[in-house]
Design a protein around this motif. Structure first.
Motif, PDB file in Angstrom:
ATOM      1  N   TYR A   1      46.666 111.055   6.017  1.00  0.00           N
ATOM      2  CA  TYR A   1      47.460 109.824   5.982  1.00  0.00           C
ATOM      3  C   TYR A   1      48.505 109.904   4.875  1.00  0.00           C
ATOM      4  O   TYR A   1      49.672 109.568   5.098  1.00  0.00           O
ATOM      5  CB  TYR A   1      46.541 108.606   5.765  1.00  0.00           C
TER       6      TYR A   1
ATOM      7  N   ARG B   1      52.450 109.866   5.424  1.00  0.00           N
ATOM      8  CA  ARG B   1      53.250 108.866   4.725  1.00  0.00           C
ATOM      9  C   ARG B   1      54.387 109.543   3.936  1.00  0.00           C
ATOM     10  O   ARG B   1      55.528 109.074   3.946  1.00  0.00           O
ATOM     11  CB  ARG B   1      52.337 108.089   3.775  1.00  0.00           C
TER      12      ARG B   1
ATOM     13  N   ILE C   1      55.392 101.030   5.255  1.00  0.00           N
ATOM     14  CA  ILE C   1      54.373 101.899   5.850  1.00  0.00           C
ATOM     15  C   ILE C   1      52.996 101.378   5.469  1.00  0.00           C
ATOM     16  O   ILE C   1      52.677 101.230   4.299  1.00  0.00           O
ATOM     17  CB  ILE C   1      54.534 103.355   5.365  1.00  0.00           C
TER      18      ILE C   1
ATOM     19  N   LEU D   1      54.933 103.272  14.986  1.00  0.00           N
ATOM     20  CA  LEU D   1      56.107 104.114  14.724  1.00  0.00           C
ATOM     21  C   LEU D   1      57.383 103.354  15.065  1.00  0.00           C
ATOM     22  O   LEU D   1      58.404 103.531  14.400  1.00  0.00           O
ATOM     23  CB  LEU D   1      55.994 105.415  15.510  1.00  0.00           C
TER      24      LEU D   1
ATOM     25  N   VAL E   1      50.360 104.413  12.526  1.00  0.00           N
ATOM     26  CA  VAL E   1      50.283 105.513  11.551  1.00  0.00           C
ATOM     27  C   VAL E   1      48.848 106.041  11.498  1.00  0.00           C
ATOM     28  O   VAL E   1      48.627 107.253  11.465  1.00  0.00           O
ATOM     29  CB  VAL E   1      50.748 105.030  10.160  1.00  0.00           C
TER      30      VAL E   1
END
Length: 86
Positions: free
Chosen positions: A5, A9, A23, A29, A65
Motif C-alpha cells: 500500500y 501510494r 489518497i 482510482l 487503492v
C-alpha cells in the motif's frame, strides 16, 4: 499489505502526481483522477516495481487503492504471476 500500500501510494504521488491528501484505502482510482492513460501508466510502473502484471480488471477506475494493493500482494505471493522479474 502495508508495504505494498505504501509503495502504491508513493507511485501515485510521485509518478502520477496525485495529491497525497486525497489518497486513502477506500479511494477509487477514478476519485484520484486517473484517466485511461494514467491507468495504463500505473500498470507499467507497477509492473516495473513489483515484477508482476496486474490484470485490466484491477486497473479500472472503480477499483479502490486497497483492492489494487491486495491484488498486487496476491500476485506476489502466489503462482499467478504473469511476468518474470526483470
Amino acid at each position: 499489505m502495508p508495504e505494498t500500500y505504501d509503495t502504491l501510494r508513493s507511485v501515485l504521488t510521485s509518478s502520477l502526481r496525485v495529491p497525497d491528501d486525497v489518497i486513502h484505502p477506500g479511494a477509487t482510482l477514478e476519485q484520484l483522477g486517473l484517466d485511461s492513460l494514467a491507468l495504463t501508466e500505473l500498470v507499467l510502473i507497477l509492473h516495473e516495481r513489483f515484477a508482476v502484471r496486474i490484470s485490466k480488471e484491477y486497473a479500472r477506475p472503480g477499483r479502490t487503492v486497497t483492492e489494487v494493493a491486495e491484488h498486487l500482494d496476491a500476485l506476489r505471493a502466489g503462482g499467478t504471476r504473469t511476468a518474470a522479474p526483470s
